[in-house]
Design a protein around this motif. Sequence first.
Motif: not given
Length: 364
Positions: A56, A73, A77, A80-81
């Motif tokens: 993670e 990704n 996602a 947020d990443t």
Amino acid sequence: MISAGSKIVRIAVVGAGFMGRQHIGFIRGSSRAELVAVVDPRADALTGLDCPVFSETRSMLDTVHPDAVVVANPNAAHVDTARECIEAGAAVLLEKPMASSYSAALRLADTVARQRARLLVGHQRRHHPAIARARAAIHAGEIGQVVAVSGMWSARKDDAYFTDTPWHSEPGAGVTLINLVHDLDLLRHLFGEPAEVQAMSSRHARGLDVEDTVSVNLRFESGVMGSFLASDAGVSPWGWDQATEDAAAFPFIPDMDAYRVVGTRGALSLPNLARFSYDAGVSPDWHSPLSRTHLSASPRNSFEAQLDHFIDVAVGAAEPLISAADALGTLALVEAIASSARTGEPVDLARFRAALASRAGAET
Ligand SMILES: NC(=O)c1ccc[n+]([C@@H]2O[C@H](COP(=O)([O-])OP(=O)(O)OC[C@H]3O[C@@H](n4cnc5c(N)ncnc54)[C@H](O)[C@@H]3O)[C@@H](O)[C@H]2O)c1
């Protein structure tokens, strides 16, 4: 921020699937970058990467402190990443689409603006030399006043693309957000903001939850008219990926075009840069023969050029060619296309963008 004089930028890659592995290859091939970590929930299954692997992003950021992160990704996602990486002070190359919805993209654009973050959105085709050459030709009036553009991206994806990777057939994917989004980015880059869009979409060929084929009509603020057809179900040689050597995964067909631009004094196809014009001394109309020449541009792989530019962005030596605010405009167009396809009505982009922004404001 790392100093502009630093030689090697320490880059981590988040998401080691199809696209992440290509980024890993390009980073390894760069003399200006070092691959310092890879993040993927399937960390246990990753072999041969020869760098620390994490399951993670947070623990990677806390442990490795990379200068920069390539985020590859799944679409859902991305925001947020990217925000996690920005909070940790890293520059970000965020794969397209910037987000799977306009409101999520707006949240990220706000974070980027507030934190004065260095974030480049991965519309790599803009880095292709043919695009800079075509844009210069168009803006210099080399084909006269641009009247219209017609484009196509169609390629038959293998069934495993959908069965092996479930997110590819779930809302937030589909040919518009996965593929057409690149073409929409280029159309905006070449012809400016669209003023109006009409669209039809279909799930007929594949029967998935997401569309496999979409047809779009555009009127740009400049008056240029446009049409575009995209499909991930139809076999074809027409599309950027077949017409360039950008991705080894797609067999290259030399001298193929994906976009055709018509002007009052000539025509230009892309990315092969074929220009059609009347010879001097002949009447410039449809009864005269057209000569074909090619504009020149030094070949360069878009992904390599994108990585070089990203390194410049990371060290503060360049502003991102595709900023979060810019990519937000493409997301608004994606949502306008979906809205028109749903309602059957044309969409006025200025009003639509204002409504999207006020709805997103009300949600926060
Ligand atoms: N620029 C291009 O031309 C291009 C081409 C293909 C894909 N893409 C984009 O790249 C991204 C990845 O696409 P792909 O085809 O490689 O998908 P993929 O499914 O092959 O790879 C995604 C990887 O991310 C991992 N992952 C899932 N959730 C994660 C998380 N929260 N954090 C870290 N890793 C996570 C998965 O295990 C998988 O290995 C997508 O955003 C896609 O739109 C861009």
